[in-house]
Design a protein around this motif. Structure first.
Motif, mmCIF file in Angstrom:
data_model
loop_
_atom_site.group_PDB
_atom_site.id
_atom_site.type_symbol
_atom_site.label_atom_id
_atom_site.label_comp_id
_atom_site.label_asym_id
_atom_site.label_seq_id
_atom_site.Cartn_x
_atom_site.Cartn_y
_atom_site.Cartn_z
ATOM 1 N N VAL A 48 -4.222 -7.101 0.061
ATOM 2 C CA VAL A 48 -3.106 -7.909 0.935
ATOM 3 C C VAL A 48 -1.613 -6.917 0.729
ATOM 4 N N ALA A 49 -1.249 -6.908 -0.475
ATOM 5 C CA ALA A 49 0.235 -6.153 -0.284
ATOM 6 C C ALA A 49 0.300 -5.357 -2.068
ATOM 7 N N THR A 50 1.026 -5.150 -1.794
ATOM 8 C CA THR A 50 1.586 -4.097 -3.353
ATOM 9 C C THR A 50 2.499 -4.041 -3.283
ATOM 10 N N ILE A 51 3.221 -3.583 -4.223
ATOM 11 C CA ILE A 51 4.483 -3.635 -5.227
ATOM 12 C C ILE A 51 4.455 -2.659 -5.878
ATOM 13 N N THR A 52 5.940 -1.955 -5.759
ATOM 14 C CA THR A 52 6.312 -0.517 -7.087
ATOM 15 C C THR A 52 7.125 -1.484 -7.920
ATOM 16 N N SER A 53 6.759 -0.381 -9.212
ATOM 17 C CA SER A 53 8.397 -1.366 -10.507
ATOM 18 C C SER A 53 9.587 -1.270 -9.798
#
Length: 115
Positions: A48-53
């Motif tokens: 669906v979606a990802t986000i990095t730090s």
């Protein structure tokens, strides 16, 4: 032991919105990346979606404009805002956290879009 606790799933009518949350605990390290997968009945798991730090995001092309991912690094929590929901968004949504030493998945939260 890392634990991912998801919340926010449920039943919503078509066109409605939901916000999923997932908090990671049990590690002195923060995840390098967090995100969401989903598995609809009879279908393969889908990113669906990802986000990095650092805040870089990636969202499935078919969901852009309706879904948005965000993150609270201080709380090791990731959010998925889902708008204009459709029946085909019905699925179990799984939280994901990528640490430098391993990857972890949550137990999943059911999202059902139905009138």
């Amino acid at each position: 032991q890392v634990h991912l606790v998801e919340s926010g799933g449920g039943l919503v009518q078509p066109g409605g919105s939901l916000r999923l949350s997932c908090a990671a605990s049990g590690s002195i390290f923060s995840p390098n990346a967090m995100g969401w997968y989903r598995r609809a009945p009879g279908k393969e798991r889908e990113l669906v979606a990802t986000i990095t730090s650092s805040g870089n995001t990636n969202c499935a092309d078919s969901l852009k404009g309706r879904f948005a991912i965000s993150r609270d690094n201080a709380e090791n929590t990731v959010y998925l805002q889902m708008n204009s929901l459709k029946p085909e968004d019905t699925a179990v949504y799984y939280c994901y956290a990528k640490f430098h030493f391993s990857d972890y998945y949550g137990q999943g939260t059911q999202v059902t879009v139905s009138s």
